[in-house]
Design an enzyme around this catalytic site. Structure first.
Site, mmCIF file in Angstrom:
data_model
loop_
_atom_site.group_PDB
_atom_site.id
_atom_site.type_symbol
_atom_site.label_atom_id
_atom_site.label_comp_id
_atom_site.label_asym_id
_atom_site.label_seq_id
_atom_site.Cartn_x
_atom_site.Cartn_y
_atom_site.Cartn_z
ATOM 1 N N GLY A 90 0.846 -1.204 0.000
ATOM 2 C CA GLY A 90 0.000 0.000 0.000
ATOM 3 C C GLY A 90 0.869 1.237 0.000
ATOM 4 N N ASP A 123 1.725 -1.917 -4.576
ATOM 5 C CA ASP A 123 0.384 -1.318 -4.483
ATOM 6 C C ASP A 123 -0.496 -1.949 -5.550
ATOM 7 O OD1 ASP A 123 -0.519 1.545 -2.938
ATOM 8 O OD2 ASP A 123 -1.876 0.781 -4.489
ATOM 9 N N TYR A 152 -14.081 -3.365 10.299
ATOM 10 C CA TYR A 152 -12.763 -2.704 10.279
ATOM 11 C C TYR A 152 -12.121 -2.834 11.663
ATOM 12 C CZ TYR A 152 -9.227 0.987 9.696
ATOM 13 O OH TYR A 152 -8.033 1.679 9.632
ATOM 14 N N ALA A 209 -12.711 -5.040 13.897
ATOM 15 C CA ALA A 209 -12.324 -6.449 14.135
ATOM 16 C C ALA A 209 -10.996 -6.767 13.447
ATOM 17 C CB ALA A 209 -13.414 -7.375 13.615
ATOM 18 N N LYS A 218 -8.560 -4.826 12.733
ATOM 19 C CA LYS A 218 -7.423 -4.166 13.366
ATOM 20 C C LYS A 218 -7.117 -4.786 14.742
ATOM 21 C CE LYS A 218 -6.560 -1.479 9.924
ATOM 22 N NZ LYS A 218 -5.347 -1.681 9.110
HETATM 23 N N1 LIG Z 1 -6.009 7.074 7.544
HETATM 24 C C1 LIG Z 1 -6.268 6.731 8.788
HETATM 25 O O1 LIG Z 1 -6.942 7.469 9.533
HETATM 26 C C2 LIG Z 1 -5.695 5.484 9.366
HETATM 27 C C3 LIG Z 1 -5.622 5.387 10.752
HETATM 28 C C4 LIG Z 1 -5.099 4.230 11.321
HETATM 29 C C5 LIG Z 1 -4.665 3.209 10.497
HETATM 30 N N2 LIG Z 1 -4.761 3.321 9.153
HETATM 31 C C6 LIG Z 1 -4.290 2.188 8.348
HETATM 32 O O2 LIG Z 1 -3.175 2.607 7.586
HETATM 33 C C7 LIG Z 1 -3.031 1.791 6.427
HETATM 34 C C8 LIG Z 1 -2.799 2.666 5.216
HETATM 35 O O3 LIG Z 1 -3.958 3.436 4.993
HETATM 36 P P1 LIG Z 1 -3.940 4.941 4.462
HETATM 37 O O4 LIG Z 1 -4.663 5.744 5.456
HETATM 38 O O5 LIG Z 1 -2.583 5.316 4.030
HETATM 39 O O6 LIG Z 1 -4.918 4.752 3.220
HETATM 40 P P2 LIG Z 1 -4.796 5.169 1.683
HETATM 41 O O7 LIG Z 1 -6.093 4.782 1.095
HETATM 42 O O8 LIG Z 1 -4.317 6.561 1.550
HETATM 43 O O9 LIG Z 1 -3.633 4.218 1.133
HETATM 44 C C9 LIG Z 1 -3.798 2.839 1.060
HETATM 45 C C10 LIG Z 1 -2.981 2.300 -0.095
HETATM 46 O O10 LIG Z 1 -3.168 0.883 -0.103
HETATM 47 C C11 LIG Z 1 -3.420 0.480 -1.453
HETATM 48 N N3 LIG Z 1 -4.191 -0.755 -1.429
HETATM 49 C C12 LIG Z 1 -5.514 -0.910 -1.178
HETATM 50 N N4 LIG Z 1 -5.864 -2.185 -1.314
HETATM 51 C C13 LIG Z 1 -4.760 -2.869 -1.654
HETATM 52 C C14 LIG Z 1 -4.487 -4.232 -1.954
HETATM 53 N N5 LIG Z 1 -5.443 -5.155 -1.955
HETATM 54 N N6 LIG Z 1 -3.214 -4.577 -2.273
HETATM 55 C C15 LIG Z 1 -2.237 -3.643 -2.325
HETATM 56 N N7 LIG Z 1 -2.445 -2.345 -2.084
HETATM 57 C C16 LIG Z 1 -3.691 -1.970 -1.740
HETATM 58 C C17 LIG Z 1 -4.161 1.635 -2.077
HETATM 59 O O11 LIG Z 1 -4.085 1.621 -3.490
HETATM 60 C C18 LIG Z 1 -3.450 2.821 -1.444
HETATM 61 O O12 LIG Z 1 -2.354 3.220 -2.207
HETATM 62 C C19 LIG Z 1 -4.298 0.935 6.392
HETATM 63 O O13 LIG Z 1 -4.016 -0.344 6.894
HETATM 64 C C20 LIG Z 1 -5.252 1.659 7.312
HETATM 65 O O14 LIG Z 1 -6.203 0.801 7.855
HETATM 66 C C21 LIG Z 1 -5.241 4.438 8.577
HETATM 67 C C1 LIG Z 2 -14.830 6.112 10.216
HETATM 68 C C2 LIG Z 2 -13.358 6.346 10.028
HETATM 69 C C3 LIG Z 2 -12.586 5.088 10.244
HETATM 70 C C4 LIG Z 2 -11.100 5.372 10.235
HETATM 71 C C5 LIG Z 2 -10.372 4.274 10.855
HETATM 72 C C6 LIG Z 2 -8.949 4.592 11.106
HETATM 73 O O1 LIG Z 2 -8.176 3.448 11.306
HETATM 74 C C7 LIG Z 2 -8.756 5.515 12.236
HETATM 75 C C8 LIG Z 2 -9.186 4.969 13.553
HETATM 76 C C9 LIG Z 2 -9.142 6.105 14.464
HETATM 77 C C10 LIG Z 2 -9.688 6.259 15.625
HETATM 78 C C11 LIG Z 2 -10.306 5.247 16.412
HETATM 79 C C12 LIG Z 2 -10.783 5.620 17.556
HETATM 80 C C13 LIG Z 2 -11.329 4.752 18.551
HETATM 81 C C14 LIG Z 2 -11.674 5.366 19.650
HETATM 82 C C15 LIG Z 2 -12.147 4.807 20.910
HETATM 83 O O2 LIG Z 2 -12.571 3.499 20.955
HETATM 84 C C16 LIG Z 2 -11.028 5.094 21.877
HETATM 85 O O3 LIG Z 2 -11.574 5.339 23.095
HETATM 86 C C17 LIG Z 2 -9.968 4.055 21.830
HETATM 87 C C18 LIG Z 2 -8.912 4.221 22.879
HETATM 88 C C19 LIG Z 2 -7.969 3.086 22.813
HETATM 89 C C20 LIG Z 2 -6.931 3.174 23.880
HETATM 90 O O4 LIG Z 2 -6.612 4.279 24.298
HETATM 91 O O5 LIG Z 2 -6.423 2.124 24.251
#
Ligand SMILES: NC(=O)c1ccc[n+]([C@@H]2O[C@H](COP(=O)([O-])OP(=O)(O)OC[C@H]3O[C@@H](n4cnc5c(N)ncnc54)[C@H](O)[C@@H]3O)[C@@H](O)[C@H]2O)c1
Ligand SMILES: CCCCC[C@H](O)CC\C=C/C=C/C=C/[C@@H](O)[C@@H](O)CCCC(=O)O
Length: 469
Positions: free
Chosen positions: A40, A64, A179, A181, A183
């Site tokens: 990714g 990617d 989602y 689950a 993570k």
């Molecule tokens: N953005 C957030 O708020 C956030 C927060 C916490 C964790 N994450 C995690 O971070 C990671 C990266 O997400 P991001 O926010 O950079 O998203 P993003 O959508 O900007 O980037 C994700 C990248 O993964 C690629 N991708 C999607 N499906 C794929 C597949 N099957 N095979 C290969 N590549 C694939 C996409 O083309 C893209 O380039 C994810 O695991 C996401 O769950 C994101």
């Molecule tokens: C709808 C947008 C989904 C984006 C998902 C991304 O991965 C970002 C996740 C970001 C925030 C999640 C927040 C969860 C919040 C609460 O459950 C919080 O209280 C968790 C606290 C956990 C801890 O401190 O141990």
């Protein structure tokens, strides 16, 4: 805003005591020549992780599913870091064949793999089976494939795997239960397999990263992506309001720590907004003056010293700028960074301390010019006191903190006899730098004779215009 990198500890559910002390351990993995594979990697966090690895000397294979963005990112990085250090392979991580093939191609291209970032992830509660396949199954497969290539008992060189989970892997979000689950699955899997790798003597560390909301395309949500609970999306907005949104480079710094810190295995790093700035604003409504003053003196634990004396000053300056700069609604202000006379002159026995302080001077002068040219209305000055009568000076007389030059310890003699100035004299100089609106980019020395400004020789000025033909 400030940010918090925190190792998550969960005593009830930890299978055994954590072997990794909090904070950075002293053993750091050097990245020069190391080979990383990032999934990714075309945009968002994966691109940020690849960037910071390249910046620190690694070679990176970008994977990617999206060929266009992957190729563009490869071209950007190729130009910036050298074509020989980066490659791109189109790969859907949910496909066993494509993922195996990408590992093979990376080995063919770079000869080995030392770092694996299982980062690709999606948000799609409607097609949740696909989300489980990408967010969880592919992370498991990527970890097992990386282990096969890296583990020492079958001839590998060892290495590190970082799995991107989420804050939703520790808490939960009502609108995105699957989602959440996936993570939680990544966090649990990472902790267990890290222990298994350690017990098996594989020489491969495995850590998980749990950022809160990050500014990437993943957050461009549609109701389809929120599936049957789309009607609750106002609750997600509440979470965003509460958590704030992180920038990719902040998360990349946390990622780099998990990669490089050899003391970290099975670590779960939570990255959220630190609320020191926020709390100050809640209490007083605004911030006008920032003093980046915290510092230590310890040549033995020099990585930590650089982190506090330099990195934190940079971070503090950038965060303060974010809050104060006028172009985004701030009221302007002043930042005073505390360097030292050791930021202007060599310092026997404390070369890294001197390096960090020289860097603070260089950074503050540069960012002062940049702030002025950008019309931010924020002045940035540097204070360079000589020896001041505070407990920090105890390090000079502490052989354990003298590092590789402790054999010169006796040259220092009795620190009690060192000529020192008192704190109020330094505070006077500090106040001048805060209040004198004409001072930006100024470097003030405070010695027994009093305060004076450094007049840097003109021939050491970088006239950018003169360099442009
Ligand atoms: N953005 C957030 O708020 C956030 C927060 C916490 C964790 N994450 C995690 O971070 C990671 C990266 O997400 P991001 O926010 O950079 O998203 P993003 O959508 O900007 O980037 C994700 C990248 O993964 C690629 N991708 C999607 N499906 C794929 C597949 N099957 N095979 C290969 N590549 C694939 C996409 O083309 C893209 O380039 C994810 O695991 C996401 O769950 C994101
Ligand atoms: C709808 C947008 C989904 C984006 C998902 C991304 O991965 C970002 C996740 C970001 C925030 C999640 C927040 C969860 C919040 C609460 O459950 C919080 O209280 C968790 C606290 C956990 C801890 O401190 O141990």
């Amino acid at each position: 805003m400030n940010h918090r990198f925190r190792e998550q500890s969960d005593n009830q559910h930890t299978l055994r005591p954590s072997r990794t002390p909090p904070g950075l351990s002293t053993k750091i993995m050097a990245l020069i020549g190391k080979v990383a594979l990032v999934t990714g990697a075309g945009q968002g966090l994966g691109k940020g992780f690849s960037d910071i690895l390249l910046k620190n000397g690694a070679k990176v294979a970008l994977l990617d599913i999206n060929e266009n963005i992957g190729e563009n990112t490869r071209a950007d990085f190729g130009k910036g870091y050298g074509e020989d250090r980066v490659c791109f392979f189109t790969c859907d991580v949910a496909s066993v064949e494509q993922l195996e093939d990408a590992f093979q191609k990376t080995i063919e291209r770079f000869g080995r793999i030392n770092i694996m970032s299982n980062n690709a992830g999606i948000l799609n509660e409607t097609n949740w089976e696909k989300m489980v396949a990408v967010n969880l199954n592919a992370v498991i497969r990527g970890t097992y494939l990386a282990l096969q290539h890296m583990k020492k008992d079958t001839g590998g060189e060892g290495g590190v795997i970082v799995n991107t989970a989420s804050l939703a892997g520790l808490g939960f979000l009502l609108t995105v239960p699957v989602y959440t689950a996936t993570k939680h699955g990544v966090v649990g899997f990472t902790r267990a397999v890290a222990g298994a790798s350690e017990e098996s003597g594989y020489g491969v560390r495995i850590n998980a990263l749990c950022p809160g909301l990050v500014k990437t395309a993943l957050l461009d949500s549609t109701s389809e992506r929120h599936g049957q609970f789309a009607h609750l999306s106002h609750l997600s907005k509440e979470v965003v309001k509460k958590c704030g949104i992180l920038e990719v480079p902040v998360v990349a710094e946390g990622f780099l720590q998990l990669v490089m810190d050899e003391g970290k295995n099975g670590a779960v790093m939570k990255i959220t907004h630190e609320d020191a700035f926020q709390k100050t604003i809640e209490r007083f409504g605004r911030i006008h003056i920032m003093s980046n003053n915290a510092g230590i003196m310890d040549e033995t634990n020099w990585e930590k010293m650089v982190a506090i004396n330099l990195n934190a000053v940079i971070q503090g300056t950038y965060l303060a700028l974010q809050h104060m700069k006028k172009d985004t609604g701030g009221e302007g202000g002043v930042i005073v960074n505390i360097a030292s006379m050791a930021g202007l002159a060599p310092f026997l026995i404390f070369p890294v301390y001197a390096a960090a302080k020289h860097a603070v001077v260089g950074f503050s002068r540069s960012v002062a010019d940049a702030s002025m040219m950008s019309g931010y209305g924020v002045r940035i000055n540097t204070l360079c006191p000589t020896a001041v009568s505070t407990p920090l000076l105890g390090a000079v007389a502490d052989e354990k903190k003298n590092g590789p030059f402790s054999h010169l310890f006796n040259l220092i003699g009795d620190t009690a006899k060192l000529r020192k100035i008192e704190v109020p004299a330094v505070a006077e100089g500090f106040l001048q730098l805060v209040t004198d609106e004409d001072k930006n980019g100024a470097v003030m020395v405070v010695k027994e004779e009093g305060c004076s400004y450094v007049d840097f020789p003109k021939e050491f000025m970088l006239d950018l215009k003169a360099h442009i033909p």
